[in-house]
Write a protein that holds these residues in place. Sequence first.
Motif, PDB file in Angstrom:
ATOM      1  N   VAL A 141      69.703  39.253  54.472  1.00 15.16           N
ATOM      2  CA  VAL A 141      70.056  38.837  52.972  1.00 15.16           C
ATOM      3  C   VAL A 141      69.327  37.896  52.674  1.00 15.16           C
ATOM      4  N   ALA A 142      69.020  37.064  51.605  1.00 14.77           N
ATOM      5  CA  ALA A 142      68.338  36.274  51.524  1.00 14.77           C
ATOM      6  C   ALA A 142      69.643  35.250  50.795  1.00 14.77           C
ATOM      7  N   GLY A 143      69.482  34.007  50.915  1.00 14.88           N
ATOM      8  CA  GLY A 143      70.654  32.710  50.241  1.00 14.88           C
ATOM      9  C   GLY A 143      69.733  31.706  49.734  1.00 14.88           C
ATOM     10  N   ASN A 144      70.094  31.457  48.837  1.00 18.91           N
ATOM     11  CA  ASN A 144      69.500  30.302  47.864  1.00 18.91           C
ATOM     12  C   ASN A 144      69.988  28.910  48.066  1.00 18.91           C
ATOM     13  N   PRO A 145      70.211  27.465  48.751  1.00 22.86           N
ATOM     14  CA  PRO A 145      70.851  26.815  48.771  1.00 22.86           C
ATOM     15  C   PRO A 145      70.893  26.072  48.080  1.00 22.86           C
ATOM     16  N   GLU A 146      70.170  25.989  48.048  1.00 22.26           N
ATOM     17  CA  GLU A 146      69.794  24.781  46.676  1.00 22.26           C
ATOM     18  C   GLU A 146      70.501  25.960  44.505  1.00 22.26           C
ATOM     19  N   LYS A 147      70.863  27.242  44.916  1.00 22.69           N
ATOM     20  CA  LYS A 147      70.806  28.266  44.077  1.00 22.69           C
ATOM     21  C   LYS A 147      69.514  28.674  43.507  1.00 22.69           C
ATOM     22  N   HIS A 148      69.605  30.365  43.340  1.00 20.10           N
ATOM     23  CA  HIS A 148      68.755  31.157  42.750  1.00 20.10           C
ATOM     24  C   HIS A 148      68.881  30.579  41.435  1.00 20.10           C
ATOM     25  N   THR A 174      67.444  32.298  54.826  1.00 17.86           N
ATOM     26  CA  THR A 174      67.354  30.604  53.908  1.00 17.86           C
ATOM     27  C   THR A 174      66.144  31.092  52.980  1.00 17.86           C
ATOM     28  N   GLN A 175      65.951  30.424  51.686  1.00 20.54           N
ATOM     29  CA  GLN A 175      64.661  30.131  51.018  1.00 20.54           C
ATOM     30  C   GLN A 175      64.237  28.345  51.231  1.00 20.54           C
ATOM     31  N   LEU A 176      63.762  28.400  50.778  1.00 15.84           N
ATOM     32  CA  LEU A 176      63.408  26.620  51.364  1.00 15.84           C
ATOM     33  C   LEU A 176      63.776  26.164  51.042  1.00 15.84           C
ATOM     34  N   CYS A 177      64.067  24.948  51.382  1.00  7.49           N
ATOM     35  CA  CYS A 177      64.538  23.818  51.061  1.00  7.49           C
ATOM     36  C   CYS A 177      64.640  22.113  51.553  1.00  7.49           C
ATOM     37  N   TYR A 178      64.031  21.409  50.833  1.00  5.86           N
ATOM     38  CA  TYR A 178      63.479  20.670  51.733  1.00  5.86           C
ATOM     39  C   TYR A 178      64.979  19.676  51.737  1.00  5.86           C
ATOM     40  N   ASP A 179      65.407  19.306  50.954  1.00  7.52           N
ATOM     41  CA  ASP A 179      66.609  18.880  50.738  1.00  7.52           C
ATOM     42  C   ASP A 179      67.358  18.556  51.554  1.00  7.52           C
ATOM     43  N   VAL A 180      68.511  18.476  53.230  1.00  2.00           N
ATOM     44  CA  VAL A 180      68.780  19.152  53.947  1.00  2.00           C
ATOM     45  C   VAL A 180      70.406  18.534  53.705  1.00  2.00           C
ATOM     46  N   LYS A 181      70.578  17.409  52.844  1.00  5.35           N
ATOM     47  CA  LYS A 181      71.711  17.324  52.679  1.00  5.35           C
ATOM     48  C   LYS A 181      72.086  18.479  51.370  1.00  5.35           C
ATOM     49  N   ASN A 182      71.465  18.914  50.740  1.00  2.58           N
ATOM     50  CA  ASN A 182      71.759  20.095  49.742  1.00  2.58           C
ATOM     51  C   ASN A 182      72.721  21.206  50.641  1.00  2.58           C
ATOM     52  N   TYR A 183      71.542  21.403  51.394  1.00  2.00           N
ATOM     53  CA  TYR A 183      71.770  22.614  52.058  1.00  2.00           C
ATOM     54  C   TYR A 183      73.214  22.537  53.600  1.00  2.00           C
ATOM     55  N   GLN A 184      72.886  21.312  53.143  1.00  2.00           N
ATOM     56  CA  GLN A 184      74.488  21.424  54.302  1.00  2.00           C
ATOM     57  C   GLN A 184      75.577  21.614  53.734  1.00  2.00           C
TER      58      GLN A 184
END
Length: 289
Positions: A141-148, A174-184
């Motif tokens: 399933v898709a996940g959006n680390p910075e919110k859909h 997961t969706q693309l996320c260039y901000d690893v801190k947000n991901y964490q």
Amino acid sequence: MKVTDIMKKRMSFSFEVFPPKAEQSMEPLLDTLEHLYAYKPDFISCTYGAGGTNVGRNMEICKAIKESGKTIPVTHYTCIGNKKEKIREELETYLKMGVNHILALRGDFPKGWQETRGDFDHANELVEYIRTNFPEFCIAVAGNPEKHIQAGSLKEDIAHLRLKQDAGGDYIMTQLCYDVKNYQCWVEQIRKAGVTLPIDAGIMPVLSKDPTIRMTVSNGCSIPKELAEIIGKYGDSPEDFKKAGKEYTVKLIYDYINMGIDGLHIYTLNKWQDVADIIKNAGIRSIKE
Ligand code: FAD
């Protein structure tokens, strides 16, 4: 072997490709796949045009991956425009081809659409349907680390992710996320919300200016300072941009691996040479050249 069995033992490594348009030749993508197999990916996923456009091509690609015997094919699948009867038929076709891994998505609305116009409004309903009727499938399933981008809040979006787990999802891509801190931070929050599924981190290589900006903006994702500097500095020089972008992508991969992810999934954009450079420089897979 299921992808989730691999993730129990070690970090999985995989690629994503997209099928050519109906009128285009299959040869370039088949050639790309041959090059990608050399890196021994645990799986290769193939996108599915929302609304079932180009589904024939998606199936051809999944079949080619399966028949290569080199890796596991994972098909993407969306709710958009799909009624249960058609979904049943298509899922039976995948299983007959030996494709038993699926990424169950709602899909992005085609221009002018505000609903799926199918039998399911959200991915959790599709997951439940697959789990009940086709238990053979391993379901991502898709996940959006910075919110859909359409979600009212991150909290709501995470509650919806939990619904996909409860419906029978096996792992998150997961969706693309260039901000690893947000991901964490997102990983911490989903764990607190009771989402325990393994997480496959999606890496979108930075190769050219306009697509990088378009994809981050259309998904409502952040552009961290370091990436903004690359865009500002090399935006008018495609060669320099690509060089700096690849170095940035290699660093991003290190950051993700150091964080301790269950899987690393590279969106190849069907550009195997650029992806090969990134993999080589990241030292994650070696091949004889
Ligand atoms: P959902 O989980 O349904 O979520 C969509 C929105 O609705 C979110 O805002 C969510 O918070 C909300 N929501 C979820 N469930 C509920 C509920 N029960 N009630 C109310 N609100 C809810 N698109 C394609 O068309 N083809 C592809 O091949 C494709 N591949 C992708 C691969 C990856 C790894 C990822 C991360 C995305 C991919 N997408 C693809 C994009 C995806 O289809 C879009 O992000 C789409 O807008 C949402 O899909 P979803 O499965 O996350 O939907």
